[in-house]
Design an enzyme around this catalytic site. Sequence first.
Site, short mmCIF file in Angstrom:
data_model
loop_
_atom_site.label_atom_id
_atom_site.label_comp_id
_atom_site.label_asym_id
_atom_site.label_seq_id
_atom_site.Cartn_x
_atom_site.Cartn_y
_atom_site.Cartn_z
N GLU B 324 6.26 4.05 7.61
CA GLU B 324 6.60 3.24 6.10
C GLU B 324 6.86 4.64 5.30
OE1 GLU B 324 3.18 0.67 4.93
OE2 GLU B 324 4.64 -0.85 7.19
N CYS B 420 0.09 -7.18 0.89
CA CYS B 420 -0.01 -6.43 -0.59
C CYS B 420 1.37 -6.11 -1.36
CB CYS B 420 0.42 -5.30 -0.19
SG CYS B 420 2.19 -3.87 1.14
#
Lengths: 651, 651
Positions: B324, B420
């Site tokens: 990521e 998240c």
Amino acid sequence: MVTTMKNLNVPNIKSVKIEHDGFFGHLSELVRENVIPYQWETLNDRTEGADKSHCIENFKIAAGEAEGSFYGFVFQDSDLAKWLEAVAYSLMTNPDPELEATADEAIALIGRAQQKDGYLNTYYTIKEPGHRWTNMRDNHELYCAGHMMEAAAAYYEATGKRELLDIMTRMAHHIDSVIGPEEGKLHGYPGHEEIELALVSMYHATGDETMLKLAKYFVDERGRRPAFFELEDEKRHPDHHHHPLPEYMVNNAGLYAQWHLPIREQTALEGHSVRALYMATGVADVARETGDESLLQTCRTLYDNLVHKRMYVTGGVGSSANGERFTFDYDLPNDTVYAETCASIALCFFMRAMLQIEPKSCYADTLETALYNTCIAGMSLDGKNFFYVNPLEVYPEASHKNPDKRHVLPVRPKWFGCACCPPNLARLITSIGKYIYTIDGDRIYMNLFVGAKTELETSGDKVTLSVKTEYPNDGKITVSCGCGHYTLALRIPAYCCGKYTLSVNGEKYAAEDDNGYAAITRDWCEGDTVTLELPVEPHRVYANYNVRADAGKVAVRRGPIVYCLEEADNETPLPAVSLPRSSELHCEYVPDKLEGIYEITADGYIECDDGDDTLYRMTPPTKKPVKLTFIPYYKWANRGEGEMTVYVAEN
Amino acid sequence: MVTTMKNLNVPNIKSVKIEHDGFFGHLSELVRENVIPYQWETLNDRTEGADKSHCIENFKIAAGEAEGSFYGFVFQDSDLAKWLEAVAYSLMTNPDPELEATADEAIALIGRAQQKDGYLNTYYTIKEPGHRWTNMRDNHELYCAGHMMEAAAAYYEATGKRELLDIMTRMAHHIDSVIGPEEGKLHGYPGHEEIELALVSMYHATGDETMLKLAKYFVDERGRRPAFFELEDEKRHPDHHHHPLPEYMVNNAGLYAQWHLPIREQTALEGHSVRALYMATGVADVARETGDESLLQTCRTLYDNLVHKRMYVTGGVGSSANGERFTFDYDLPNDTVYAETCASIALCFFMRAMLQIEPKSCYADTLETALYNTCIAGMSLDGKNFFYVNPLEVYPEASHKNPDKRHVLPVRPKWFGCACCPPNLARLITSIGKYIYTIDGDRIYMNLFVGAKTELETSGDKVTLSVKTEYPNDGKITVSCGCGHYTLALRIPAYCCGKYTLSVNGEKYAAEDDNGYAAITRDWCEGDTVTLELPVEPHRVYANYNVRADAGKVAVRRGPIVYCLEEADNETPLPAVSLPRSSELHCEYVPDKLEGIYEITADGYIECDDGDDTLYRMTPPTKKPVKLTFIPYYKWANRGEGEMTVYVAEN
């Protein structure tokens, strides 16, 4: 069902004398002089700086002649098999008593490593003797057996020596005693196909019907429900807890290794591309030997889908590194591609198998595309470095810093821990004699244009054909035809768009079209000469508009040879370069570049920054003229690390 | 060293009354009515069909009030923290006694889960009580503490209640007793940054110098050699055998979590993009509070590299799903992008932190780009579905069938196991009042154009500013200015290229340029009105020629809003579509489409097949005219699954 399926002959490799200086003469020499000796040293762990192979050592340990434990991949045995097969082909054309003695020794060792019941696999013999045939999905027992069977058939053909053939016949009978449709046997098939096509070779070498029966069984059983691999998995994990699938099997476990559907219901090559194409080859072989029309129809369907929707212009296949796999129709990304060398080699196998069933020039076109572009791009000019992955676009910094492109190497490394591609390429190149001709009764089909003198047997005659050509560098092919009444059918590649010149003894000849071959039937006399001239001018190639990665782009080709731009010859970044549709493609022979190439140049443009270094701006970029220089794709990455692209923007 | 570093004020959220019907009024309402209640139910495992959260249950178990074992990610505690923080912001503008009572209960539970020595983390308390602070690289203890500290500071600001603030003060002192430069303490820092910026918030709320000292320590220590995480790793694996790094850490372990270099030597944001931007925010906060010019210079360097080389036109960041992460300069692939919603939210945090040090319009431009495009694209129009990944090009079949694009979802799913992004977006939107203004003495900088009535305190006055605007849908911003002597500095976005109209009480005004803001200094009287008109016409945006993915392509923008083509409005495949440079961009308001949008249309072309279905052909493709319809990017994927692209070919 009455079958009319053909079964075309292929000449023995021994009867094909490849021109020493020709295209394949040179490649074969590289393999003989570099790959085969290097690999033998590597198999014996005598190559400095190379990953440990331990392959020969594994056989010694399995034979009880050394101490130690198994090391390597579960398919480590296949490295020796592929080496022996390449040695066999090499011996057919270039006898070498010393090499043959080395091979004989290795074969004797294999014999000693074989178990009393015929079983042969050093991983299980050393490491998990009680667990044979418990994980056919992942552990490659049948795959290794298949490669050794191919080696056995080839070595027997090369030398007449039966030892390895007998070893593998015993192994085949052992497999037949364990696996099959009968009650009490495992109703399994290989997790990595290979043994199907190998069993057909064994059948040809031995005449033993068990081989063909087993091959057919593996083909027929694959993908049936309940799925063998699911049952096998449950047996290994009776508690059903925590046995996650490998990531590449998630979602559709069967797709990866082609057991998602029974073979006759499969309509596209799916999953791991080498597996898929070994499977297709085996299916074609079984179709041919058994006359099963439904299998042939499956092969045609798989082929049509492949060439119309899933193959790169370079003959590369496999669009994702994740599972080294096919993905879906028209998904052909250039910079995250896998396009494994082995997959294109497997495509050559499949095409040869199809050509042995039906003489259609399209199969040979595909064979040619894969062979002259992706396959031979796998090896460096000096024959010492090898690619697994053959990208159509490379930006070295991305290979180093974007994990999504980590598999796309910008230069060929020396050798690999997983040594599949180099020896696979070695056996393809040394056996090129098997790809040139197919013979259907008294019709001789010339599929590839290779400078060679070949003795062929038609239904009526023994014929010698002598081909002189610089193809694919030059489009002129001259054939001296031996006496006899036969048809000589010369493939007219699709890139010719039907334009070619054919003459017999200097006079223009209007040939009959036989499935894309120009066919000449006559009573040939000594000294008869056929001259075929194919237009190998540079031309543009456009991908179908559904190929998202190639929209607005163009590739350059000359004859069957796909070209590319390399940083060594061009301004960068290459994606900022464009080749206008109106630019003429100039072609010139440059003898001192990359061992001699026909270089293509054209006027193009490159975007430039005008001193504006912002990332996003509201004014359009400006362009400046540049000269573009294209080189043959198969010779890329021989001048250090740099950008490369096959497709160029056209605007 | 004498520092001249500024420390600009931000008004309290309570003093910003967002217009109910405006752009952010609507978004806040969605969050208040959907996200906050939904998340509370999810934290309590009462949402049908959602992944189990177990978050509240973990706290109960840690408090000794329930039986069971820990479940969830090691950072599961942070879900409750982010919910509490969003609740706090929501309570500041929309008091809700019932919601506050629920939050109070949760806080009491947190208090009971805290250990006697101040330690708070349910994972370690339940699962590995003896192993606290043994894997700071991977196990998020400091990260969870940071989020709870942010919640504590916000909840105290919202309600004046000290309970959570006291809990987290105890935790901060516990951390200070375990970690720090002194001998006998661990010389560590968080594997996932977050606590640095949180400690600065705690410092503001409590005035406790320990908070700032710890924040500065974490910033300074990061990346020093010998590397703490390497020493820690050796302690965990004293035998040095078989503890492979996670794949995304291979090659350069430190890069992933920004400990490859000491912070002052870092020149680009690297590795995991959320980590990197939380770090940058913390560094800016510490720079501001300590006056450390070297840290400010680092922030400027990181920012410059980001906006000039590593940010998508949508304000998305993170070019690879593998880790990521950031990859390298100009590497901005559109279809394999990560561009996590959280990363763009973190970019907003970083920009606000920079605006609190130096009033430069570029920071607010970047904030605006991230906020109005990637951040709010994370949520569906109904506020019930969320994206983690925000691609610039999507082909649904690729998401389903090419593993390299598996992370690129074509529609927003309901919620995630790793929760998240939705709560992060909730806390951003509910705290939008903190992003509009910064105040430097008697200068009020208007960074965002938001319809709101705000009470501000300059060095000399209490000022009320009332903004009426439909921005970004309309470029007109009307400000009713309260009395006082102050400077009103209105940001002129870079997309205006300096073109705007400004008037004071109806008369054109030639404003002073203050770092990209149009500044008006005067003695303001009740009833004074400033009108700013920004040109929000549709325009083209071109990426720098080094961005390989965008070569030959163009994007369309209107004001700060990036547009895209969706399959629902356009012929496909979208990569075969082109927008000529000469085509006019028409803009029209369409009230009944996607809750009302300014739609942009233009004449374009699409390639077509001419009935030729071959994969590669030697004739160029033909094109037919099509009408292209662009919609705002942030509203994509609200009409089912389909293709989408931001960039369009220009030829």
